[in-house]
Design a protein around this motif. Structure first.
Motif, mmCIF file in Angstrom:
data_model
loop_
_atom_site.group_PDB
_atom_site.id
_atom_site.type_symbol
_atom_site.label_atom_id
_atom_site.label_comp_id
_atom_site.label_asym_id
_atom_site.label_seq_id
_atom_site.Cartn_x
_atom_site.Cartn_y
_atom_site.Cartn_z
ATOM 1 N N UNK A 45 46.667 34.357 41.960
ATOM 2 C CA UNK A 45 45.572 35.429 41.482
ATOM 3 C C UNK A 45 45.563 36.743 41.952
ATOM 4 N N UNK A 46 44.943 37.668 41.082
ATOM 5 C CA UNK A 46 45.100 39.263 41.564
ATOM 6 C C UNK A 46 46.447 39.550 42.074
ATOM 7 N N UNK A 47 47.504 39.071 41.098
ATOM 8 C CA UNK A 47 48.824 39.702 41.243
ATOM 9 C C UNK A 47 49.270 39.867 39.773
ATOM 10 N N UNK A 48 50.119 40.844 39.592
ATOM 11 C CA UNK A 48 50.692 41.260 38.301
ATOM 12 C C UNK A 48 51.923 40.321 37.987
ATOM 13 N N UNK A 49 52.812 40.057 39.057
ATOM 14 C CA UNK A 49 53.867 39.348 38.637
ATOM 15 C C UNK A 49 53.837 38.198 38.293
#
Length: 69
Positions: A45-49
């Motif tokens: 969650x809340x990560x682009x990768x």
């Protein structure tokens, strides 16, 4: 700390569209697990990768690090 897993299955044979498992911890989204024919991916969650493992590598990782049940 229990995890809640919610999933949506596509209405066809698993192919190009991933099966998506939404994982929640303490009522908040913890991450999303994406399963496809070629690999498994984890998107925190809340990560682009995303973190991706081919099935052969996932098998090896589980054999080496997974706990027997």
């Amino acid at each position: 700390m229990a995890h809640k897993v919610i999933f949506n299955l596509p209405k066809r044979e698993l192919g190009r569209e991933d099966v998506e498992f939404v994982v929640e911890r303490d009522g908040k989204r913890f991450g999303t697990l994406l399963v496809s024919k070629g690999a498994i991916e984890w998107r925190p969650t809340n990560k682009v990768y995303r973190r991706k493992l081919r099935w052969e590598r996932f098998d090896l990782l589980m054999r080496e690090s997974g706990r027997p049940v």
